[in-house]
Design an enzyme around this catalytic site. Structure first.
Site, PDB file in Angstrom:
ATOM      1  N   LEU A 234       0.913  -1.004  -0.388  1.00  0.00           N
ATOM      2  CA  LEU A 234      -0.040  -0.502  -0.521  1.00  0.00           C
ATOM      3  C   LEU A 234       0.897   1.921  -0.095  1.00  0.00           C
ATOM      4  CD1 LEU A 234      -2.753  -1.051   2.369  1.00  0.00           C
ATOM      5  CD2 LEU A 234      -3.265  -0.561   0.115  1.00  0.00           C
ATOM      6  N   GLY A 235       2.351   0.709   1.067  1.00  0.00           N
ATOM      7  CA  GLY A 235       3.316   2.294   0.571  1.00  0.00           C
ATOM      8  C   GLY A 235       4.285   2.256   1.651  1.00  0.00           C
ATOM      9  N   GLN A 236       4.731   3.053   1.611  1.00  0.00           N
ATOM     10  CA  GLN A 236       6.758   3.516   2.038  1.00  0.00           C
ATOM     11  C   GLN A 236       6.780   4.144   3.704  1.00  0.00           C
ATOM     12  OE1 GLN A 236       8.709   0.385   1.789  1.00  0.00           O
ATOM     13  NE2 GLN A 236       9.781   1.347   3.511  1.00  0.00           N
TER      14      GLN A 236
ATOM     15  N   PHE B   2       9.664   3.812   8.233  1.00  0.00           N
ATOM     16  CA  PHE B   2       9.309   3.085   9.088  1.00  0.00           C
ATOM     17  C   PHE B   2       9.614   1.604   9.174  1.00  0.00           C
ATOM     18  CE2 PHE B   2       8.443   6.113  13.233  1.00  0.00           C
ATOM     19  CZ  PHE B   2       9.826   5.726  13.014  1.00  0.00           C
ATOM     20  N   GLY B   3       9.154   1.352   7.462  1.00  0.00           N
ATOM     21  CA  GLY B   3       8.281   0.351   6.580  1.00  0.00           C
ATOM     22  C   GLY B   3       7.437   0.785   6.108  1.00  0.00           C
TER      23      GLY B   3
ATOM     24  N   VAL C 251       3.314  -1.195   4.316  1.00  0.00           N
ATOM     25  CA  VAL C 251       2.293  -1.307   4.701  1.00  0.00           C
ATOM     26  C   VAL C 251       1.771  -2.466   3.758  1.00  0.00           C
ATOM     27  CG1 VAL C 251       0.373  -0.849   5.185  1.00  0.00           C
ATOM     28  CG2 VAL C 251       2.425   0.793   5.910  1.00  0.00           C
TER      29      VAL C 251
ATOM     30  N   LYS D  44       1.821  -3.493   8.990  1.00  0.00           N
ATOM     31  CA  LYS D  44       2.830  -2.739   8.441  1.00  0.00           C
ATOM     32  C   LYS D  44       4.314  -3.167   9.305  1.00  0.00           C
ATOM     33  CE  LYS D  44       3.759   1.969   9.762  1.00  0.00           C
ATOM     34  NZ  LYS D  44       3.702   3.440  10.891  1.00  0.00           N
TER      35      LYS D  44
ATOM     36  N   ASP E 198       4.120  13.289  14.848  1.00  0.00           N
ATOM     37  CA  ASP E 198       3.641  13.714  13.186  1.00  0.00           C
ATOM     38  C   ASP E 198       2.661  13.564  12.422  1.00  0.00           C
ATOM     39  OD1 ASP E 198       5.606  13.554  11.308  1.00  0.00           O
ATOM     40  OD2 ASP E 198       5.115  11.243  10.763  1.00  0.00           O
TER      41      ASP E 198
HETATM   42  N1  ATP Z   1      -4.427   1.407   8.264  1.00  0.00           N
HETATM   43  C1  ATP Z   1      -3.761   1.930   6.702  1.00  0.00           C
HETATM   44  N2  ATP Z   1      -5.064   1.625   5.904  1.00  0.00           N
HETATM   45  C2  ATP Z   1      -4.454   1.429   5.041  1.00  0.00           C
HETATM   46  N3  ATP Z   1      -3.337   2.515   4.549  1.00  0.00           N
HETATM   47  C3  ATP Z   1      -2.179   1.972   5.173  1.00  0.00           C
HETATM   48  C4  ATP Z   1      -2.962   2.252   6.687  1.00  0.00           C
HETATM   49  N4  ATP Z   1      -1.491   2.510   7.355  1.00  0.00           N
HETATM   50  C5  ATP Z   1      -1.346   3.024   6.555  1.00  0.00           C
HETATM   51  N5  ATP Z   1      -1.197   3.035   4.532  1.00  0.00           N
HETATM   52  C6  ATP Z   1      -0.945   3.212   4.033  1.00  0.00           C
HETATM   53  O1  ATP Z   1       0.595   3.480   3.715  1.00  0.00           O
HETATM   54  C7  ATP Z   1       1.594   3.620   3.731  1.00  0.00           C
HETATM   55  C8  ATP Z   1       2.395   4.085   4.571  1.00  0.00           C
HETATM   56  O2  ATP Z   1       1.797   4.545   5.377  1.00  0.00           O
HETATM   57  P1  ATP Z   1       3.156   4.785   6.803  1.00  0.00           P
HETATM   58  O3  ATP Z   1       2.126   5.385   7.860  1.00  0.00           O
HETATM   59  O4  ATP Z   1       3.935   3.992   6.870  1.00  0.00           O
HETATM   60  O5  ATP Z   1       4.104   5.464   6.324  1.00  0.00           O
HETATM   61  P2  ATP Z   1       3.639   7.734   5.980  1.00  0.00           P
HETATM   62  O6  ATP Z   1       3.060   8.346   6.786  1.00  0.00           O
HETATM   63  O7  ATP Z   1       3.866   7.359   4.593  1.00  0.00           O
HETATM   64  O8  ATP Z   1       5.456   8.136   6.058  1.00  0.00           O
HETATM   65  P3  ATP Z   1       6.432   8.253   6.852  1.00  0.00           P
HETATM   66  O9  ATP Z   1       6.635   7.174   8.039  1.00  0.00           O
HETATM   67  O10 ATP Z   1       7.433   8.458   7.030  1.00  0.00           O
HETATM   68  O11 ATP Z   1       5.417   8.331   8.470  1.00  0.00           O
HETATM   69  C9  ATP Z   1      -0.153   5.146   3.480  1.00  0.00           C
HETATM   70  O12 ATP Z   1       0.734   6.422   3.111  1.00  0.00           O
HETATM   71  C10 ATP Z   1      -0.844   4.783   3.211  1.00  0.00           C
HETATM   72  O13 ATP Z   1      -1.480   4.745   2.125  1.00  0.00           O
END
Ligand code: ATP
Length: 391
Positions: A92-94, A97-98, A100, A114, A211
């Site tokens: 879904l994304g990066q 911290f890792g 997702v 995650k 954050d």
């Molecule tokens: N519970 C969830 N349901 C659906 N998508 C999610 C969920 N959690 C995270 N994501 C997706 O994964 C991506 C990465 O999320 P993550 O919180 O790890 O990092 P971030 O917020 O983009 O960056 P950072 O770690 O710098 O805060 C998000 O932008 C979102 O699109």
């Protein structure tokens, strides 16, 4: 006495032998039979509950409740099977911290997994801290943590899946941004504010997010916002509103100056991040796209020049200017340099919802003012300079 009556009499008259048999059969009826029945019932119930427990375990995919904390521990096997071995198609994304991943449990429930990278800086303590904080939280504008897995080298958090991805995918995308009408943007901003009021004031724990930014706001199927990613959240005592932190965690551009410069963290630092996000929702532009000065400083200049319309996203220009200006004003109040001047999130909600309440005028935001300027921005705009150019 007839023959028949003699026989019946003989049957009814107890002999000594009959008496003994009756006592025995009575004993059997009174003691042995109930014991046997109890035994059968006991064995039956044991088998029944054992089967129920087994099928419960199957349904919950072998989740088990930890002895220490009331949370679900997921086995690595079920995480692998839910995400098809962390298949790239499910990514879904990066984040910092890792990665997702999307996943589906055997019972059909959709999850977001995650997978924390080792060396992310999120050690065992922080990992458990995030888990134990989040599993206690329950609010419609806060993402629900379902459980975790820390088998082997893996550190994994399992969340509810929020299907419409994060706000940054909409607000910073030229096409999708046009779908975010004014009413919807207001609803999203209000929902985020409510999620933060819950975290700051209403949950049993007082949590500072640390954050807050558009990529940490997830949108559900009805486009309701949910505050996500509490990797950096910390507990704070009620009287510890300005706790010194040992480690800076956050995203440049959204971090309040007192946090960035001195590591001072408080609910007011989240208010700052919220203010930046609010101004992004109105301008449709990333904070860091304002080269050299950042959005708060840019918006402040336009506010002092009485040209707030310059800040406003082209897709919003047909909407009532007084409503948009009100939100710009609230955004600027949130990014004021002095944290004591910033409102609480509950004050923000009151201002949002009231049409009559008088909202104070903002003072200069962080990074927008040189020493020769007054806080209320009354001096000439040509003196504006940038103190932080790397945002
Ligand atoms: N519970 C969830 N349901 C659906 N998508 C999610 C969920 N959690 C995270 N994501 C997706 O994964 C991506 C990465 O999320 P993550 O919180 O790890 O990092 P971030 O917020 O983009 O960056 P950072 O770690 O710098 O805060 C998000 O932008 C979102 O699109």
């Amino acid at each position: 006495m007839t023959k028949v009556s003699m026989i019946s009499h003989a049957l009814t008259l107890p002999t000594n032998k009959n008496k003994g048999r009756r006592i025995w059969s009575g004993t059997i009826v009174i003691i042995v039979v109930p014991t046997v029945i109890n035994l059968i019932v006991f064995v039956g119930l044991t088998i029944f509950f054992a089967r129920r427990m087994k099928s419960y375990k199957e349904i919950t995919n072998e989740c088990s409740v930890s002895d220490e904390q009331p949370m679900l521990r997921f086995s690595l096997g079920m995480i692998l099977s839910a995400t098809s071995d962390f298949s790239p198609e499910n990514k879904l994304g990066q984040g910092g911290f890792g990665a997702v991943y999307k996943g589906i449990l055997a019972n059909g429930q959709e999850i977001a997994v995650k997978r924390l990278v080792s060396g992310s800086g999120q050690g065992d303590t922080e990992f458990r801290n995030e888990v134990s904080l989040l599993t206690r939280l329950q609010h419609k504008n806060v993402v629900k943590l379902l459980g975790f897995c820390n088998e082997g080298d893996e550190g994994i958090l399992v969340y509810e899946l929020v299907p419409n991805s994060s706000l940054d995918h909409f607000i910073f995308d030229e096409e999708k941004r046009s779908l975010l009408k004014w009413d919807l943007r207001c609803r999203i901003i209000e929902g985020v504010a409510r999620g933060l009021v819950y975290l700051h004031e209403d949950s049993q724990l007082k949590i500072i997010h640390r954050d807050l930014k558009a990529s940490n706001i997830l949108l559900d199927a009805e486009m309701n916002p949910k505050v996500a990613d509490f990797g950096t959240a910390r507990l704070f005592d009620t009287d510890e509103s300005r706790a010194e932190t040992k480690r800076i965690a956050g995203t440049r551009g959204y971090m309040a100056p007192e946090y960035l410069n001195y590591g001072q963290i408080s609910a007011k630092s989240d208010v700052y991040g919220f203010g930046v996000m609010l101004l992004e929702m109105i301008s449709g532009k990333r904070n860091n796209s304002f080269e050299g000065e950042g959005l708060p400083a840019f918006a402040w200049k336009r506010w002092v020049e009485r040209k707030p319309e310059i800040i406003i996203d082209q897709y919003l220009r047909a909407n009532p200017i007084h409503e948009i200006t009100k939100l710009i004003q609230i955004g600027l109040l949130c990014v004021q340099e002095n944290p004591a001047n910033r409102p609480t999130m509950s004050a923000v909600i009151v201002w949002f919802c009231s049409e009559t309440i008088i909202i104070p005028l903002p003072k200069a935001p962080a990074f927008a003012r040189t020493q020769s300027q007054s806080e209320n921005g009354t001096m000439s705009m040509s003196n504006f300079s940038t103190e932080l150019s790397s945002r």
